[in-house]
Design an enzyme around this catalytic site. Structure first.
Site, short mmCIF file in Angstrom:
data_model
loop_
_atom_site.label_atom_id
_atom_site.label_comp_id
_atom_site.label_asym_id
_atom_site.label_seq_id
_atom_site.Cartn_x
_atom_site.Cartn_y
_atom_site.Cartn_z
N GLN A 107 1.09 68.94 41.90
CA GLN A 107 1.67 69.45 43.45
C GLN A 107 0.78 69.18 44.55
O GLN A 107 -0.57 69.61 44.00
CB GLN A 107 2.32 70.66 43.45
CG GLN A 107 1.59 71.90 42.96
CD GLN A 107 0.75 72.41 44.19
OE1 GLN A 107 0.84 72.05 45.06
NE2 GLN A 107 -0.08 73.21 43.54
N SER A 122 -0.85 72.57 49.72
CA SER A 122 -1.67 73.25 50.50
C SER A 122 -2.76 72.46 51.15
O SER A 122 -3.09 71.13 50.42
CB SER A 122 -2.57 74.27 49.65
OG SER A 122 -1.75 75.07 49.24
N SER A 125 -3.15 72.02 41.43
CA SER A 125 -2.78 72.56 39.98
C SER A 125 -2.88 71.27 39.18
O SER A 125 -2.10 70.39 39.46
CB SER A 125 -1.73 73.37 39.60
OG SER A 125 -2.04 74.70 40.39
N GLU A 138 10.96 77.35 42.95
CA GLU A 138 9.76 77.92 42.31
C GLU A 138 9.57 79.41 42.19
O GLU A 138 9.30 80.09 41.23
CB GLU A 138 8.53 77.17 43.37
CG GLU A 138 7.18 77.84 42.70
CD GLU A 138 6.11 77.24 43.60
OE1 GLU A 138 6.28 76.82 44.67
OE2 GLU A 138 4.85 77.04 43.05
N ASN A 160 2.01 87.12 48.10
CA ASN A 160 2.75 88.28 48.04
C ASN A 160 2.96 88.67 49.48
O ASN A 160 3.85 89.45 49.72
CB ASN A 160 2.44 89.29 47.03
CG ASN A 160 2.84 88.59 45.59
OD1 ASN A 160 3.25 87.51 45.34
ND2 ASN A 160 2.56 89.55 44.58
N GLU A 161 1.89 88.68 50.38
CA GLU A 161 2.19 89.30 51.71
C GLU A 161 3.35 88.56 52.17
O GLU A 161 4.09 89.13 52.95
CB GLU A 161 0.82 89.20 52.42
CG GLU A 161 -0.35 89.84 52.08
CD GLU A 161 -0.87 89.40 50.74
OE1 GLU A 161 -0.68 88.52 50.31
OE2 GLU A 161 -1.68 90.65 50.29
#
Lengths: 331, 381
Positions: B125, B128, B160, B244, B362-363
């Site tokens: 992927q 980012s 990744s 995802e 997670n934020e």
């Protein structure tokens, strides 16, 4: 496999929610805490009309059959509304009496309990010595370590609980009418215990939901630094964590109601009890000083969360049970 | 409401269990984040594919078994319980494939999916960018129109497995003049060995080199490798990230198997008087069960025709934090041996540390939960 509520189950929960939403439960709770069980009893008789109390009684005795899932859904709603009284204990007493193959005992007690005309509290071996709400309940049952079931005489008390709406009594150890004894009583008490733990887990879930909902509403309205506190990331994240814990406890409660084995029930109680208590701590912190007052109705749930987390199995007892009842998975 | 599976599902489970019992390598493959391990895992993908176990939920024409979500979950449970290797094809299978099924042309599906199913083409992927992580819509990499296709320029990072993968997918800015940052983006696929692509491996926290950044200098992408309409990349990509974070990134089977191993470790290494540690083992058992049941409830919702939206953020926060807690408990049980980097628990522990960061931190997930599930007002991040 369909791990979702049926339409009937959702409807039943909705019916209870709407009944309780208009029932002015907080006033009944405050009266109950002051020793006036009248408004609470009136509430109970309205609940009885929904068939709620028949869900732990066999059909042969005016019940709807033993339906732990439906009763659990009911207890979520009762917890959410903050309904006072020994609902869990009444249901557990019904299970205890249903499990004993004693027709005369069943005939004597179950129809009244199923119809909500009577209520019950109880103590079981290995649990708390204090029976909640014995002063308001019609019956107080005790089962001793040796497997002796008695209808207790007038208990001393009440003693003050940290939740004023739970009025604790210490039933006399040997007093009262002997109803049954022997290994069959001990076995039935074990089943009743698991129901009590399961239903308390469901009640915790409802208490946690109420605490979260009230805190979310407050965080939307209360402003500081010119903006609602609910727009602050630190506040949002505490509330998100509260929702997370509750949402992952819910399927554990459902699964335990579907198959109320010791491990499943302990897992449900552990998760729901902890989620609810954490919801209380978050509610208190985010309400600030006003949350620390008795005047706000929030206090009714705040003070309930901790005793319910520990009733019918502390988190530590539940964790031990989870590990004890593990069957090794295939490797 | 019930948790009992149908006879057909149980038959499927038995078939999977039998196949896995015969075919799972007896000793673990080298890490798929290394060149050697990547090759070994590619070979494993080919084995899975030969008997149509690599993509059980896909239609049969693309190498799958047409398994519904229930069977997929059952397969995953058996897969991880059997101790089978991690999936080197997971980026393609879990992220790109659902997008192709939803948004690609039949020709694109026929061209891309079979080689993905067989492990012949492994996908990385490319989301980012150095300045666009949680605020993905701020990405700057460009795709400019050219004859018969597009020219990509810019930089992607934290990709990744890109060091060893064959192709990549991501979104690129095709119109820099739109009023909002998530407009004017286009979703496309490109060859990691095409002229103009430079792949620079970045050593991860665990020292493994498969992570990479990608430098793109006028890389040609033909029109046939654009997914959906140009300019619609954000909407298309969001349907992918929902997948995802939702059900497919981490199946409960993986955690059930890990919790089971943890209980074994407790029986072997645990000090019965250490009730604090015992409690954490119990919490790991309950957490795996909670995640399993939560997933079954969601699968039931899917089966009933409902969709999952912001609820997928609950899933992502739960498993990523659970994963760390479980592995930390194992390390605490191991005592001094926990430090040994090649131990059974050390590598998955390091791997678990990335969970709260990737797939949307997670934020950000907690913001989504608070705003979309609880209705709290938006605020400054």
């Amino acid at each position: 496999m369909r791990f979702l509520l049926t339409d009937e189950q959702s409807d039943f929960a909705r019916t209870l929610r709407s009944l309780l939403g208009s029932a002015q439960v907080p006033a009944a709770v405050r009266a109950w805490a002051d020793g006036d069980a009248g408004p609470g009893r009136a509430l109970w008789s309205r609940l009885a009309a929904t068939g709620l109390f028949a869900l732990a009684v066999p059909e042969a005795h005016e019940g709807a059959g033993l339906l732990p899932l439906e009763l659990s859904l009911g207890l979520v709603e009762l917890g959410r509304a903050g309904v006072p009284g020994p609902v869990v204990e009444s249901a557990a007493a019904c299970v205890l009496l249903s499990e004993l193959a004693d027709e005369s005992l069943a005939k004597r007690f179950l129809p009244g309990l199923a119809l909500g005309e009577a209520s019950a509290t109880l103590t079981l071996p290995g649990g708390s010595p204090y029976a909640p709400d014995a002063d308001a309940a019609t019956y107080c049952f005790t089962v001793s370590q040796a497997g002796v079931l008695r209808l207790a005489g007038a208990p001393a008390g009440p003693l003050r609980s940290t939740d004023p709406a739970r009025r604790l009594s210490l039933p006399p150890a040997d007093g009262g009418e002997l109803l049954a004894e022997g290994p069959e009583v001990t076995r039935a008490a074990g089943v009743a215990w698991r129901w009590a733990r399961l239903l308390t887990a469901a009640q915790c879930l409802g208490v946690g939901e109420a605490l979260l909902a009230r805190t979310v509403e407050y965080a939307k309205q209360r402003t500081q630094f010119g903006t609602p506190i609910g727009s602050f990331q630190a506040v949002k994240h505490r509330l998100a964590d509260t929702l997370l814990a509750l949402e992952f406890a819910r399927p554990l409660v459902w699964a335990a109601a579907l198959s109320p084995g010791p491990g499943e029930v302990a897992a449900a109680k552990l998760a729901a009890g902890e989620a609810s208590y954490r919801a209380a701590m978050t509610a208190l912190q985010l309400h600030g000083a006003v949350g620390y007052t008795e005047e706000l109705d929030l206090s009714l749930w705040l003070r309930k969360a901790r005793p319910l987390r520990d009733a019918w199995g502390t988190p530590s007892a539940c964790r031990a049970e989870v590990l004890r009842s593990l069957t090794p998975r295939r490797r | 409401m019930n948790l009992a599976q149908t006879a057909e599902v149980e038959e499927f489970r038995a078939e999977a269990r039998d196949w896995l019992a015969r075919r799972v390598p007896s000793s673990p493959l080298p890490s798929l984040e290394t060149a050697e391990g990547f090759a070994a895992h590619r070979e494993w993908e080919a084995q899975l594919h030969a008997d149509r176990w690599s993509v059980v939920s896909w239609p049969e024409e693309y190498g799958g078994r047409g398994a519904d979500i229930v069977k997929w979950l059952v397969f995953e449970e058996e897969y991880w319980a059997a101790g089978a290797p991690g999936r080197v094809s997971q980026n393609g299978i879990n992220l790109l494939a659902p997008t192709l099924f939803d948004h690609a042309s039949p020709q694109q599906r026929a061209r891309v999916l079979p080689s993905m199913a067989s492990g012949e083409v492994i996908w990385a992927q490319a989301w980012s960018e150095p300045e666009s992580g949680s605020d993905l819509a701020s990405l700057k990499s460009r795709a400019r129109r050219t004859d018969g296709g597009w020219l990509l320029s810019g930089q992607k990072t934290w990709s990744s497995r890109a060091a060893f993968a064959d192709r990549a997918f991501g979104i690129f800015r095709t119109d820099p003049d739109t009023p909002k940052p998530h407009q004017g983006l286009t979703y496309l696929m490109f060859d990691l060995r095409a002229p103009g692509v430079t792949v620079r491996p970045i050593g991860r926290l665990d020292g493994k080199p498969a992570f990479a950044e990608l430098f793109l200098d006028r890389v040609f992408v033909p029109d046939e490798d654009v997914i959906g309409e140009p300019g619609q990349g954000w909407r298309i990509a969001m349907s992918t990230t929902g997948n995802e974070r939702g059900l497919t990134l981490r199946s409960p089977g993986r955690f059930l198997a890990a919790a089971d191993r943890l209980v074994g470790l407790w029986h072997g290494h645990g000090d019965p008087s250490d009730t604090a540690l015992r409690d954490r083992v119990a919490d790991a058992v309950v957490g795996a069960r909670a995640y399993e049941l939560f997933t079954w409830a969601n699968a039931s919702r899917f089966a009933a025709g409902e969709t999952i939206g912001a609820e997928s953020s609950l899933n992502k926060v739960f498993w990523s934090e659970y994963d760390i807690a479980l592995h930390e408990t194992a390390l605490d049980l191991l005592g001094p041996d926990a430090e040994l980097a090649d131990g059974e628990w050390a590598e998955p522990w390091v791997f678990s540390l990335a969970g709260p960061i990737y797939a949307g931190t997670n934020e950000i997930q907690r913001d989504i939960i608070a705003e979309r599930l609880l209705g709290l007002p938006k605020g400054r991040r």
